[in-house]
Design a protein around this motif. Structure first.
Motif, PDB file in Angstrom:
ATOM      1  N   MET A 254       0.841  -1.195   0.000  1.00 31.37           N
ATOM      2  CA  MET A 254       0.000   0.000   0.000  1.00 31.37           C
ATOM      3  C   MET A 254       0.872   1.239   0.000  1.00 31.37           C
ATOM      4  O   MET A 254       1.854   1.318   0.723  1.00 31.37           O
ATOM      5  N   GLN A 255       0.541   2.238  -0.796  1.00 29.05           N
ATOM      6  CA  GLN A 255       1.333   3.440  -0.882  1.00 29.05           C
ATOM      7  C   GLN A 255       1.179   4.277   0.375  1.00 29.05           C
ATOM      8  O   GLN A 255       0.171   4.229   1.068  1.00 29.05           O
ATOM      9  N   ASP A 256       2.199   5.103   0.662  1.00 31.34           N
ATOM     10  CA  ASP A 256       2.171   5.912   1.879  1.00 31.34           C
ATOM     11  C   ASP A 256       1.177   7.054   1.787  1.00 31.34           C
ATOM     12  O   ASP A 256       0.581   7.470   2.757  1.00 31.34           O
ATOM     13  N   ASN A 257       1.005   7.611   0.583  1.00 33.71           N
ATOM     14  CA  ASN A 257       0.132   8.768   0.427  1.00 33.71           C
ATOM     15  C   ASN A 257      -0.705   8.608  -0.829  1.00 33.71           C
ATOM     16  O   ASN A 257      -0.233   8.144  -1.860  1.00 33.71           O
ATOM     17  N   ALA A 258      -1.957   9.039  -0.752  1.00 35.77           N
ATOM     18  CA  ALA A 258      -2.804   9.040  -1.939  1.00 35.77           C
ATOM     19  C   ALA A 258      -2.288  10.089  -2.913  1.00 35.77           C
ATOM     20  O   ALA A 258      -1.735  11.105  -2.518  1.00 35.77           O
ATOM     21  N   ALA A 259      -2.511   9.839  -4.212  1.00 39.40           N
ATOM     22  CA  ALA A 259      -1.995  10.742  -5.230  1.00 39.40           C
ATOM     23  C   ALA A 259      -2.780  12.046  -5.301  1.00 39.40           C
ATOM     24  O   ALA A 259      -2.324  13.004  -5.891  1.00 39.40           O
ATOM     25  N   SER A 260      -3.980  12.085  -4.735  1.00 34.82           N
ATOM     26  CA  SER A 260      -4.811  13.289  -4.777  1.00 34.82           C
ATOM     27  C   SER A 260      -5.160  13.719  -3.357  1.00 34.82           C
ATOM     28  O   SER A 260      -6.294  13.599  -2.907  1.00 34.82           O
ATOM     29  N   PRO A 261      -4.169  14.241  -2.607  1.00 35.07           N
ATOM     30  CA  PRO A 261      -4.391  14.542  -1.194  1.00 35.07           C
ATOM     31  C   PRO A 261      -5.429  15.621  -0.943  1.00 35.07           C
ATOM     32  O   PRO A 261      -5.972  15.730   0.142  1.00 35.07           O
ATOM     33  N   ALA A 262      -5.754  16.427  -1.958  1.00 29.89           N
ATOM     34  CA  ALA A 262      -6.749  17.463  -1.771  1.00 29.89           C
ATOM     35  C   ALA A 262      -8.153  16.881  -1.637  1.00 29.89           C
ATOM     36  O   ALA A 262      -9.055  17.552  -1.148  1.00 29.89           O
ATOM     37  N   LEU A 263      -8.333  15.647  -2.082  1.00 28.58           N
ATOM     38  CA  LEU A 263      -9.654  15.041  -2.047  1.00 28.58           C
ATOM     39  C   LEU A 263      -9.890  14.220  -0.789  1.00 28.58           C
ATOM     40  O   LEU A 263     -10.951  14.304  -0.171  1.00 28.58           O
TER      41      LEU A 263
ATOM     42  N   ASP B 179      -3.256  -9.989  -1.954  1.00 31.57           N
ATOM     43  CA  ASP B 179      -2.166  -9.165  -2.481  1.00 31.57           C
ATOM     44  C   ASP B 179      -2.671  -8.365  -3.677  1.00 31.57           C
ATOM     45  O   ASP B 179      -2.935  -8.920  -4.741  1.00 31.57           O
ATOM     46  N   LEU B 180      -2.795  -7.059  -3.508  1.00 31.47           N
ATOM     47  CA  LEU B 180      -3.306  -6.194  -4.577  1.00 31.47           C
ATOM     48  C   LEU B 180      -2.185  -5.582  -5.403  1.00 31.47           C
ATOM     49  O   LEU B 180      -2.454  -4.775  -6.301  1.00 31.47           O
TER      50      LEU B 180
ATOM     51  N   GLU C 174     -12.573 -15.564  -4.214  1.00 27.64           N
ATOM     52  CA  GLU C 174     -11.413 -15.386  -5.087  1.00 27.64           C
ATOM     53  C   GLU C 174     -10.121 -15.220  -4.289  1.00 27.64           C
ATOM     54  O   GLU C 174      -9.032 -15.478  -4.796  1.00 27.64           O
ATOM     55  N   GLY C 175     -10.253 -14.736  -3.042  1.00 26.41           N
ATOM     56  CA  GLY C 175      -9.080 -14.551  -2.198  1.00 26.41           C
ATOM     57  C   GLY C 175      -8.339 -13.255  -2.437  1.00 26.41           C
ATOM     58  O   GLY C 175      -7.261 -13.033  -1.859  1.00 26.41           O
ATOM     59  N   ARG C 176      -8.925 -12.362  -3.248  1.00 24.91           N
ATOM     60  CA  ARG C 176      -8.231 -11.127  -3.599  1.00 24.91           C
ATOM     61  C   ARG C 176      -9.233 -10.126  -4.147  1.00 24.91           C
ATOM     62  O   ARG C 176     -10.033 -10.467  -5.023  1.00 24.91           O
ATOM     63  N   GLY C 177      -9.192  -8.895  -3.640  1.00 27.87           N
ATOM     64  CA  GLY C 177     -10.073  -7.876  -4.181  1.00 27.87           C
ATOM     65  C   GLY C 177     -10.255  -6.716  -3.228  1.00 27.87           C
ATOM     66  O   GLY C 177      -9.662  -6.660  -2.145  1.00 27.87           O
ATOM     67  N   ILE C 178     -11.104  -5.782  -3.636  1.00 26.68           N
ATOM     68  CA  ILE C 178     -11.322  -4.560  -2.869  1.00 26.68           C
ATOM     69  C   ILE C 178     -12.766  -4.104  -3.012  1.00 26.68           C
ATOM     70  O   ILE C 178     -13.368  -4.212  -4.093  1.00 26.68           O
ATOM     71  N   LEU C 179     -13.331  -3.625  -1.916  1.00 24.12           N
ATOM     72  CA  LEU C 179     -14.643  -2.984  -1.917  1.00 24.12           C
ATOM     73  C   LEU C 179     -14.479  -1.587  -1.344  1.00 24.12           C
ATOM     74  O   LEU C 179     -13.943  -1.433  -0.240  1.00 24.12           O
ATOM     75  N   LEU C 180     -14.906  -0.587  -2.106  1.00 23.74           N
ATOM     76  CA  LEU C 180     -14.910   0.796  -1.620  1.00 23.74           C
ATOM     77  C   LEU C 180     -16.321   1.129  -1.151  1.00 23.74           C
ATOM     78  O   LEU C 180     -17.291   0.921  -1.883  1.00 23.74           O
ATOM     79  N   TYR C 181     -16.415   1.630   0.076  1.00 21.02           N
ATOM     80  CA  TYR C 181     -17.719   1.977   0.647  1.00 21.02           C
ATOM     81  C   TYR C 181     -17.784   3.499   0.762  1.00 21.02           C
ATOM     82  O   TYR C 181     -17.158   4.100   1.628  1.00 21.02           O
ATOM     83  N   LEU C 182     -18.532   4.114  -0.160  1.00 20.34           N
ATOM     84  CA  LEU C 182     -18.609   5.566  -0.250  1.00 20.34           C
ATOM     85  C   LEU C 182     -19.854   6.077   0.463  1.00 20.34           C
ATOM     86  O   LEU C 182     -20.955   5.561   0.259  1.00 20.34           O
TER      87      LEU C 182
END
Length: 214
Positions: free
Chosen positions: A1-10, A47-48, A89-97
């Motif tokens: 996982m990256q340390d910082n999101a690429a769009s920190p203003a959002l 592992d993403l 599947e053992g791999r994936g992501i769910l975004l809850y907005l």
């Protein structure tokens, strides 16, 4: 996982923890939206960072369906099915907005329900209240996915607007995975309206169809 999101203003990534569920032990990640202070979530498994398109679901909050088991929509069933498929599947992501009621909020959604009980469909009810038919935005998806290094997904959705939004933001939708669940007597008109007025793909004819590169 990256340390910082690429769009920190959002949005800011805040913290993570493990989250055992009936299907798998996910990792739960918390984000805070700068403009509104709303708290958004990501649930990840496996592992993403492999570079392979991740099985993904972009899920907008629906308190009545996700928590209170409402049969007026298919939201709760879609949430559970998406998590189950990711677990299998053992791999994936769910975004809850946190954009309740197609973006109009919980109280206004209940107002819209009242109008629906008087004969309006879901689109007509939103318009009668002075809102768009669908006021949701998906701009937070890009920085949230970038947080995990994801640039391509196999998207579990029936909604063409989500596919278009990801394409606009540079996220490749390698495959659309239909999510057709829990049609019943209480939500049949709701689902028909999604198809007729919002362009949702509510048939299984193109199941697992690849997405055009156009």
């Amino acid at each position: 996982m990256q340390d910082n999101a690429a769009s920190p203003a959002l949005v800011d990534y805040v913290t993570s923890c493990t989250l055992p569920t009936p299907w798998a032990q996910f990792t739960l990640h918390a984000f805070v939206e700068h403009a509104t202070g709303k708290e958004h979530l990501a649930m990840t498994l496996g592992d993403l960072s492999t570079g392979e398109p991740a099985l993904a679901r972009i899920h907008s909050e629906c308190l009545t369906g996700d928590v209170m088991f409402s049969q007026r929509c298919d939201c709760g069933a879609q949430l559970e099915t998406a998590l189950q498929r990711i677990a299998e599947e053992g791999r994936g992501i769910l975004l809850y907005l946190r954009q309740e009621g197609r973006g109009i909020g919980l109280v206004n959604k209940i107002r819209a329900y009242r109008l629906q009980e008087a004969g309006a469909d879901t689109v007509e009810a939103n318009l009668q209240l002075g809102f768009q038919a669908d006021a949701r935005s998906y701009e937070l998806v890009l920085p949230m996915l970038e947080q995990f290094g994801i640039d391509a997904v196999r998207l579990m959705t029936n909604n063409p607007r989500k596919i278009a939004a990801l394409g606009k933001f540079g996220i490749k939708v390698a495959e659309r995975v239909p999510l057709l669940v829990n049609r019943n007597a209480y939500n049949n008109n709701y689902l028909n309206t999604k198809e007729a007025k919002l362009g949702h793909m509510m048939t299984a004819a193109d199941e697992a169809a690849p997405v055009s590169e156009a």
